[in-house]
Design a protein around this motif. Sequence first.
Motif, PDB file in Angstrom:
ATOM      1  N   LYS A 236      -5.684  -5.278  -5.825  1.00 45.93           N
ATOM      2  CA  LYS A 236      -6.705  -4.442  -5.187  1.00 45.93           C
ATOM      3  C   LYS A 236      -6.122  -3.085  -4.764  1.00 45.93           C
ATOM      4  O   LYS A 236      -6.713  -2.025  -5.003  1.00 45.93           O
ATOM      5  CB  LYS A 236      -7.240  -5.200  -3.966  1.00 45.93           C
ATOM      6  CG  LYS A 236      -8.444  -4.586  -3.333  1.00 45.93           C
ATOM      7  CD  LYS A 236      -9.010  -5.538  -2.306  1.00 45.93           C
ATOM      8  CE  LYS A 236     -10.068  -4.810  -1.510  1.00 45.93           C
ATOM      9  NZ  LYS A 236     -10.813  -5.680  -0.632  1.00 45.93           N
ATOM     10  N   LEU A 237      -4.947  -3.132  -4.156  1.00 42.31           N
ATOM     11  CA  LEU A 237      -4.326  -1.892  -3.692  1.00 42.31           C
ATOM     12  C   LEU A 237      -3.893  -1.010  -4.867  1.00 42.31           C
ATOM     13  O   LEU A 237      -3.908   0.212  -4.779  1.00 42.31           O
ATOM     14  CB  LEU A 237      -3.127  -2.202  -2.777  1.00 42.31           C
ATOM     15  CG  LEU A 237      -3.485  -2.849  -1.424  1.00 42.31           C
ATOM     16  CD1 LEU A 237      -2.230  -3.315  -0.696  1.00 42.31           C
ATOM     17  CD2 LEU A 237      -4.275  -1.868  -0.542  1.00 42.31           C
TER      18      LEU A 237
ATOM     19  N   LYS B  16      -5.504  -0.563  -7.455  1.00 42.50           N
ATOM     20  CA  LYS B  16      -6.696   0.144  -7.971  1.00 42.50           C
ATOM     21  C   LYS B  16      -7.275   1.133  -6.957  1.00 42.50           C
ATOM     22  O   LYS B  16      -8.228   1.842  -7.266  1.00 42.50           O
ATOM     23  CB  LYS B  16      -7.773  -0.891  -8.316  1.00 42.50           C
ATOM     24  CG  LYS B  16      -7.403  -1.774  -9.499  1.00 42.50           C
ATOM     25  CD  LYS B  16      -8.560  -2.725  -9.780  1.00 42.50           C
ATOM     26  CE  LYS B  16      -8.180  -3.753 -10.816  1.00 42.50           C
ATOM     27  NZ  LYS B  16      -9.002  -4.970 -10.696  1.00 42.50           N
ATOM     28  N   ASN B  17      -6.741   1.143  -5.767  1.00 43.73           N
ATOM     29  CA  ASN B  17      -7.323   1.932  -4.668  1.00 43.73           C
ATOM     30  C   ASN B  17      -7.210   3.453  -4.940  1.00 43.73           C
ATOM     31  O   ASN B  17      -6.107   3.983  -5.103  1.00 43.73           O
ATOM     32  CB  ASN B  17      -6.591   1.555  -3.370  1.00 43.73           C
ATOM     33  CG  ASN B  17      -7.124   2.286  -2.168  1.00 43.73           C
ATOM     34  OD1 ASN B  17      -7.213   3.509  -2.147  1.00 43.73           O
ATOM     35  ND2 ASN B  17      -7.489   1.531  -1.151  1.00 43.73           N
ATOM     36  N   LYS B  18      -8.364   4.121  -4.996  1.00 44.75           N
ATOM     37  CA  LYS B  18      -8.390   5.550  -5.353  1.00 44.75           C
ATOM     38  C   LYS B  18      -7.763   6.440  -4.280  1.00 44.75           C
ATOM     39  O   LYS B  18      -7.101   7.432  -4.589  1.00 44.75           O
ATOM     40  CB  LYS B  18      -9.845   5.994  -5.583  1.00 44.75           C
ATOM     41  CG  LYS B  18     -10.452   5.349  -6.810  1.00 44.75           C
ATOM     42  CD  LYS B  18     -11.342   6.328  -7.572  1.00 44.75           C
ATOM     43  CE  LYS B  18     -11.693   5.809  -8.943  1.00 44.75           C
ATOM     44  NZ  LYS B  18     -12.588   4.608  -8.910  1.00 44.75           N
ATOM     45  N   ASN B  19      -7.974   6.086  -3.009  1.00 45.73           N
ATOM     46  CA  ASN B  19      -7.376   6.901  -1.936  1.00 45.73           C
ATOM     47  C   ASN B  19      -5.855   6.863  -2.011  1.00 45.73           C
ATOM     48  O   ASN B  19      -5.182   7.869  -1.789  1.00 45.73           O
ATOM     49  CB  ASN B  19      -7.837   6.396  -0.561  1.00 45.73           C
ATOM     50  CG  ASN B  19      -9.293   6.735  -0.324  1.00 45.73           C
ATOM     51  OD1 ASN B  19      -9.840   7.641  -0.964  1.00 45.73           O
ATOM     52  ND2 ASN B  19      -9.928   5.996   0.566  1.00 45.73           N
TER      53      ASN B  19
ATOM     54  N   ALA C  44       0.839  -1.210   0.000  1.00 51.38           N
ATOM     55  CA  ALA C  44       0.000   0.000   0.000  1.00 51.38           C
ATOM     56  C   ALA C  44       0.867   1.250   0.000  1.00 51.38           C
ATOM     57  O   ALA C  44       0.604   2.212  -0.734  1.00 51.38           O
ATOM     58  CB  ALA C  44      -0.932  -0.014   1.213  1.00 51.38           C
TER      59      ALA C  44
ATOM     60  N   GLU D  31      -5.997   2.156   4.861  1.00 49.54           N
ATOM     61  CA  GLU D  31      -6.502   1.446   3.674  1.00 49.54           C
ATOM     62  C   GLU D  31      -6.302  -0.067   3.756  1.00 49.54           C
ATOM     63  O   GLU D  31      -6.871  -0.802   2.958  1.00 49.54           O
ATOM     64  CB  GLU D  31      -5.843   1.989   2.392  1.00 49.54           C
ATOM     65  CG  GLU D  31      -6.081   3.468   2.140  1.00 49.54           C
ATOM     66  CD  GLU D  31      -7.566   3.811   1.981  1.00 49.54           C
ATOM     67  OE1 GLU D  31      -8.257   3.078   1.255  1.00 49.54           O
ATOM     68  OE2 GLU D  31      -8.001   4.801   2.607  1.00 49.54           O
TER      69      GLU D  31
END
Length: 430
Positions: free
Chosen positions: A402-403, A405-408, A323, A379
Amino acid sequence: MASRVFKLISEEAHRQKYGLEMIPSENYVSKDVLKALGSILTNKYSEGFPGRRYYGGNEIIDKIENYACDLAKKLFRVPVALVQPYSGSPANLAITMAVCEPGDVVMGLALSSGGHLTHGANLNFSSIFYKAVNYTVGDDWKINFGELETLAKIHKPKLIWVGTTAYPFKLDYKKFRKIADMVGASLVADISHITGLIIGGVHESPVPDVDIIMTTTHKTLRGPRGAIILVTERGLKRDSEIKSKIERAIIPGIQGGPHNHQTAAIAVSLEEALKPSFKKYAIQVAKNAAVLAKELGTVSETHLILFSLTKYGYGMGYQAQYALEEAGITVNKNTIPGEPASPFYPSGIRLGTPALTSRGMKEEDMVKIADWIKRVLEEIRGLDLPRKQEKRKDFLKEIKIKLHKNKNLKRIRKEVENFAGKFPVPGIND
Ligand SMILES: Cc1ncc(COP(=O)(O)O)c(C=O)c1O
């Protein structure tokens, strides 16, 4: 056509400039160090030592190597310095070969407690060719001297390592000396991580208390990759032959021709470390680490923070590293003392300030960085490592996607890039 390598180097330069390099064993070298490292000195073979080479044409190389050794002796105030080891691990092998016979007992801090591979870890030369005994840290994460003394008395080591790679506290060399003397062991300090802090006077020097010292040159010392071996007055008194034993261990023992471009770059970095500005740098490294640690709710007496992620979930080291990398912050997953998950899927991260400080970042910047780190770690809440071992590999593959693609995380990355890009990196875009 230019080599494909140069395109890849410029991609890596972008990553180094627009990200936050927080691996505590990394740093940014000066332009002069880069210049020496990329010089024509790489063309020359020089097996042997100054004045005693196997090949001709080494008059200038001798001067460079002697100069590097003299600078190291001056900087650390010791009578002997050797600069040929290719890196820290072969330097530690050379020291072990010089002090021990195969099969002798060596003692070092366990890998799981923040020690280095070469101090007696499984699968490493130090436990394959020698009998390795590991001491550990206690519940307070500090070295357990009671255990160290008991183990030393039982196993009678020939060599005791004092040195760490993931340990956020100062070291008390006198306590180690006392135990080494009880059992007649040589005491060797591996100061690779904290050399800069010792030069800066932030940490005590081990010189009065140990026999031999090894430092890598590429961490807080801010030189090229490489290593220096030092022998103290005490070490010479213990064994007047120790210099030649270490030399013989380096060549013909384990190495061939020295990397002369590397030796020259080490000399440049030692010149830099002798300047008053280096002291200021080292003091700032420690100040930054202390602020960063405080903001993250922990402590550091060094340049690094060992951060437990147990409050975020079970076995969160990989997830945190992934992340943070998505957000442009580079750290490494790390086991924590009393590891609740597994050394292979650890529960912590290790992060530090040497590289950030080289870019000119100060305490107020650490507050911002700690804030980004805390936002990133939110996150990964709920992304606990599966308890079943066979599920872990696939789980981590999915988490990585998944990470990504994470917007935050993407939003934080933009903020990090805007911030980091403002701080210069020697040798990049200047
Ligand atoms: C304490 C310590 N000793 C030795 C080494 C080995 O150095 P190298 O990676 O140059 O072989 C390291 C590197 O991480 C280290 O932290």
